[in-house]
Scaffold this motif. Structure first.
Motif, short mmCIF file in Angstrom:
data_model
loop_
_atom_site.label_atom_id
_atom_site.label_comp_id
_atom_site.label_asym_id
_atom_site.label_seq_id
_atom_site.Cartn_x
_atom_site.Cartn_y
_atom_site.Cartn_z
N HIS A 9 0.26 2.12 -1.95
CA HIS A 9 1.51 2.76 -2.35
C HIS A 9 1.57 4.19 -1.82
O HIS A 9 2.60 4.63 -1.29
N ALA A 10 0.48 4.93 -1.95
CA ALA A 10 0.43 6.31 -1.47
C ALA A 10 0.59 6.36 0.05
O ALA A 10 1.26 7.24 0.58
N LYS A 11 0.01 5.39 0.76
CA LYS A 11 0.12 5.34 2.21
C LYS A 11 1.57 5.15 2.63
O LYS A 11 2.06 5.85 3.53
N LEU A 12 2.29 4.25 1.99
CA LEU A 12 3.69 4.02 2.33
C LEU A 12 4.52 5.28 2.10
O LEU A 12 5.38 5.63 2.92
N VAL A 27 -1.09 6.49 10.07
CA VAL A 27 -1.39 6.65 8.65
C VAL A 27 -1.92 5.31 8.17
O VAL A 27 -1.29 4.27 8.38
N GLY A 28 -3.10 5.32 7.59
CA GLY A 28 -3.71 4.08 7.13
C GLY A 28 -4.52 4.31 5.87
O GLY A 28 -4.37 5.32 5.18
N ILE A 29 -5.37 3.36 5.59
CA ILE A 29 -6.24 3.40 4.41
C ILE A 29 -7.68 3.30 4.88
O ILE A 29 -7.99 2.50 5.76
N ARG A 37 -8.82 5.79 0.09
CA ARG A 37 -8.07 7.02 0.36
C ARG A 37 -7.09 6.74 1.50
O ARG A 37 -7.23 5.76 2.23
N VAL A 38 -6.11 7.62 1.64
CA VAL A 38 -5.17 7.54 2.75
C VAL A 38 -5.77 8.35 3.90
O VAL A 38 -6.23 9.47 3.70
N GLN A 39 -5.77 7.76 5.09
CA GLN A 39 -6.28 8.46 6.27
C GLN A 39 -5.13 8.74 7.21
O GLN A 39 -4.35 7.85 7.54
N VAL A 40 -5.02 10.00 7.64
CA VAL A 40 -3.99 10.41 8.59
C VAL A 40 -4.70 10.81 9.88
O VAL A 40 -5.54 11.71 9.87
N LEU A 61 -7.51 11.93 3.75
CA LEU A 61 -8.49 12.31 4.75
C LEU A 61 -7.76 12.49 6.08
O LEU A 61 -7.01 11.61 6.50
N VAL A 62 -7.94 13.63 6.72
CA VAL A 62 -7.31 13.88 8.02
C VAL A 62 -8.38 13.78 9.09
O VAL A 62 -9.45 14.38 8.98
N ARG A 63 -8.10 13.00 10.13
CA ARG A 63 -9.04 12.78 11.22
C ARG A 63 -8.36 13.14 12.54
O ARG A 63 -7.29 12.62 12.85
#
Length: 72
Positions: A9-12, A27-29, A37-40, A61-63
């Motif tokens: 839900h947070a990812k969407l 944007v994924g999980i 966590r959501v990964q950007v 998490l930002v990558r």
């Protein structure tokens, strides 16, 4: 961390908020030691500006991944 449904839900929500933003590559999980966590994925470190640390209580998490090219 969050369970999978909460992370989805947070990812969407975050994907929608970032849709028109340059430098966002995806944007994924991702899964951590104690949940999801959501990964950007961003093009460069400067694209990290103003990204939230959490979305609806789910960690972000930002990558930095650089340019993405099609395989071939």
């Amino acid at each position: 961390m969050a369970d999978l449904d909460k992370a989805r839900h947070a990812k969407l929500r975050l994907r929608s908020e970032l849709a028109d933003r340059d430098g966002i590559r995806g944007v994924g999980i991702s899964r951590g030691d104690d949940g999801y966590r959501v990964q950007v994925n961003v093009l460069s470190a400067s694209d990290n500006r103003d990204l939230p640390a959490t979305v609806e209580g789910v960690p972000v998490l930002v990558r930095v991944c650089g340019r993405i090219h099609a395989g071939g």
